[in-house]
Design an enzyme around this catalytic site. Sequence first.
Site, PDB file in Angstrom:
ATOM      1  N   HIS A 168       0.814  -1.217   0.000  1.00 31.40           N
ATOM      2  CA  HIS A 168       0.000   0.000   0.000  1.00 31.40           C
ATOM      3  C   HIS A 168       0.851   1.273   0.000  1.00 31.40           C
ATOM      4  CE1 HIS A 168       0.431  -0.192   4.518  1.00 31.40           C
ATOM      5  NE2 HIS A 168       0.491   1.104   4.370  1.00 31.40           N
ATOM      6  N   ASP A 215       0.218  -7.580   1.447  1.00 33.15           N
ATOM      7  CA  ASP A 215       0.697  -6.202   1.608  1.00 33.15           C
ATOM      8  C   ASP A 215       2.220  -6.113   1.609  1.00 33.15           C
ATOM      9  OD1 ASP A 215       0.304  -3.494   1.720  1.00 33.15           O
ATOM     10  OD2 ASP A 215       0.084  -3.405   3.890  1.00 33.15           O
ATOM     11  N   SER A 248       4.687   2.555   7.898  1.00 33.72           N
ATOM     12  CA  SER A 248       4.411   1.389   7.066  1.00 33.72           C
ATOM     13  C   SER A 248       5.613   1.012   6.210  1.00 33.72           C
ATOM     14  CB  SER A 248       3.222   1.663   6.141  1.00 33.72           C
ATOM     15  OG  SER A 248       2.017   1.632   6.849  1.00 33.72           O
TER      16      SER A 248
END
Length: 450
Positions: free
Chosen positions: A107, A137, A211
């Site tokens: 993402h 992911d 992230s």
Amino acid sequence: MKKMSVLMSSVLLSSSLAMTTLPAYANLPFSVDGKQLPSLAPMLENVTPAVVLISVKGTQEVQSVPDAFRFFFGNPRQNAPRERPFQGLGSGVIIDAEKGYIVTNHHVVKEADEIQITLKDGRQISAKKIGADENSDIALLQVEADGLTQVKIADSDKLRVGDFTVAIGSPFGLGQTVTSGIVSALGRSGLNVENIEDFIQTDAAINSGNSGGALINLRGELIGINTAIIGPNGGNVGIGFAIPSNMVQSLVKQIIEFGEVRRGVLGVSGRSVTGEFAKAMELEEAQGAFIEEVTKDSAAEEAGIVAGDVITQVNGKKIKSFAELRGKIGAIGAGSEVELTVLKSNGKKKVYKVVLKKADSANIEPSSIHRALEGATLENNSQGFGVNVTDVEAGTPAALIGLRKGDIIRGVNRKRVANIGELRELLQDESSVSLLNIARGNSNLFIRIK
């Protein structure tokens, strides 16, 4: 009310060291009252250069009119999607300094047209996306640079609740930041039922921008890639999640070798064993994956697994739920052999050797192999040799060089190509001219690319 937030993340590292001890290198050369003070600084000085800031730019389609109001707008132009530029920040971890491989979250780089890496020493380098897997992911990037530092990868299966963790990333674009905590739980799932999940939960502070960053242990080894948090308005409340390093390694290995994640499929559906369910089924333990249905001609059926079985272990490691079974199997490549411990309906345990079959989905980035292949859809030849061109989009570079649907790429410059991974290796130098050896029907031909 708590809210699930997907982050631009950091990497978390955890340790199986006892909580009462710290490694020798954690001591500083000064003391208080004759006693040395413990510190993580020496370890972090070696590890933090392997964690990078990722900046992305791109465009994404947005609806001009929300779906709920489209009835009131009859003009198609008002309803047509429009492209809007976007920018984003995240983190990444260098796992191979020699080849320039960097792991991050899917993402973070999704739909990005430009990806720029900023190293701890301030250098800024353009990166290309080698491949990604949306369901887990995970994304793999590559840069060309000297003097990179890579992180050592730990065995995440050895983690225990209570092990120390350290998260490294760039929250809110502030620059590299380090936080610490412990492993709060293992095998977490259910954040998104459509995805492959087997998360490490930690209370090390993780925020937006972390992230793709690193979760490490006290030895400075990577134990996970940070990916999400639970918290109001996206803020940290001490509940963060990281993808285990063993899952990351398995997925990255497949992307490097095949250009895609060749996800293994067991071919079962079922539910988690809960306390009430275990009592009703007269099971000794309230954990495991109860099999309700076995797909015809699946890997599970061929191995002998039947409805009513309870899978309790994968490769000798206990599983608590069906979601954990799904996560572990989903990270293992097709064609791999898996050992499953099964509790039969008669109460006896049996161990099965299961060879996983390939999932239907694939996510290959042809432009990451060579810019001239952009617009082509590629997959490994089912016969075990060559790369199939299953589609070519009109007007794209792949169409302009002469590739057609149904072509099979058999070699590059007279060197045979077995799969997408080998094709990428042979086309690494985009500055030189290459010849693709193509099988088209009963004919052989060469296509020149540069």
